[in-house]
Design an enzyme around this catalytic site. Structure first.
Site, mmCIF file in Angstrom:
data_model
loop_
_atom_site.group_PDB
_atom_site.id
_atom_site.type_symbol
_atom_site.label_atom_id
_atom_site.label_comp_id
_atom_site.label_asym_id
_atom_site.label_seq_id
_atom_site.Cartn_x
_atom_site.Cartn_y
_atom_site.Cartn_z
ATOM 1 C CE1 TYR A 46 4.234 2.993 1.983
ATOM 2 C CE2 TYR A 46 5.954 4.593 2.470
ATOM 3 C CZ TYR A 46 5.506 3.487 1.783
ATOM 4 O OH TYR A 46 6.343 2.855 0.902
ATOM 5 C CE1 TYR A 76 -4.166 1.911 1.388
ATOM 6 C CE2 TYR A 76 -2.367 3.462 1.685
ATOM 7 C CZ TYR A 76 -3.715 3.208 1.599
ATOM 8 O OH TYR A 76 -4.621 4.232 1.711
#
Length: 297
Positions: free
Chosen positions: A126, A62
């Site tokens: 992230y 991702y």
């Protein structure tokens, strides 16, 4: 040597496929959704097993850095839980795994290049999910190589180099942050190095080659100067050009904080594998020339 790569459309996956075609003894098979879905653990082991590889490269992730701030559960499911499941599947099949990570595991506060033993301190969701993925990969499979890279570009997908060329087609000036520093890294160069390392890992009879490494282009620059180089090369080849105006990160706030210093030292990788990455300027020139050539076709 048969390698299975998680993810089909990413920059590294596509670069690995291209580079493998230049090697008579290497076959790269990419697998992705719906057959292999990192959010559905039950798909991972059977899919990898059907490919009958000698090694697994965990490249799927991702990567929407800003969107991850609003989707932390999904980002964690892919980058941490999913990455760990890929590593575990490789271990179950008796295979080594190469996992691709990021400079975003660091907060960017260090003076000079980060080394592998520097303590991680991610600023973003992230970065935190990728760090959790590193830990999951290492815990699941002792025969692992975790490769942290940064500022990746290529002829494929979305990346900074392609964005600068696109913006220059319609603008006389582009604004680019000048207070973020790092190592521009060609996905094709990374792929070449990874394929060399993969052969070593398959043949390894001890654990000396396994662990965490940094793998980035040689040399450090800031994003604004990177943009200038991209556009200068483009201009000399008859491509689009625009003036680059320096701005600060504070002038362009984003949902996810970026490290001000993303520079990584590749000394450990070079010492272990005898591989030195090309200078970033040369690889950027090669990428821009190819993008212009492909666009004209």
């Amino acid at each position: 040597m048969r390698i299975v790569v998680t993810g089909c459309s990413g920059q590294l996956a596509r670069s690995l496929v291209e580079r493998s075609r230049e090697r008579a003894d290497t076959e790269v098979v990419t697998v992705g959704r719906p057959y292999l879905d990192l959010t559905r653990a039950e798909t991972i082991l059977p899919t990898i097993e059907r490919c009958r590889p000698d090694l697994v490269i965990s490249a799927a992730a991702y990567t929407a850095v800003d969107q991850a701030e609003a989707e932390p559960e999904l980002a964690f499911a892919v980058n941490a839980t999913g990455a760990g499941a890929v590593s575990e599947a490789a271990a179950c099949l008796g295979l080594p795994v190469i996992h691709v990570s990021t400079d975003y595991v660091f907060d960017g506060s260090k003076e000079g290049a980060y080394v592998e033993d520097d303590p991680p301190a991610p600023l973003s969701v992230y970065g935190a999910t990728k760090l959790a993925g590193e830990k999951a990969v290492a815990a699941a499979n002792p025969r692992h190589l975790i490769l942290r890279t940064a500022w990746v570009y290529s002829p494929f997908g979305k990346n900074f180099v392609k964005t600068m060329l696109r913006l220059a087609e319609n603008r006389e000036e582009v604004q680019v942050v000048a207070d973020q520093w790092g190592n521009p890294s060609s996905a094709l160069d990374i792929a070449e190095a990874v394929l060399e390392v993969a052969a070593r890992m398959i043949q390894a009879t001890d654990d000396s080659v396994f662990g965490v490494y940094h793998l980035v282009g040689t040399g450090v620059t800031n994003r604004a100067d990177l943009a200038r180089h991209v556009l200068a090369v483009s201009r000399t080849r008859g491509g689009p050009w625009a003036l680059v105006r320096d701005v600060t990160t504070a002038e362009f706030p984003t949902p996810a904080r970026r490290p001000a210093n993303s520079s990584l030292s590749t000394a450990r990788f070079s010492a272990t594998f005898g591989c030195v990455m090309p200078a970033w300027q040369h690889s950027v020139e090669t990428a821009v020339e190819r993008l212009l050539r492909d666009g004209r076709r």
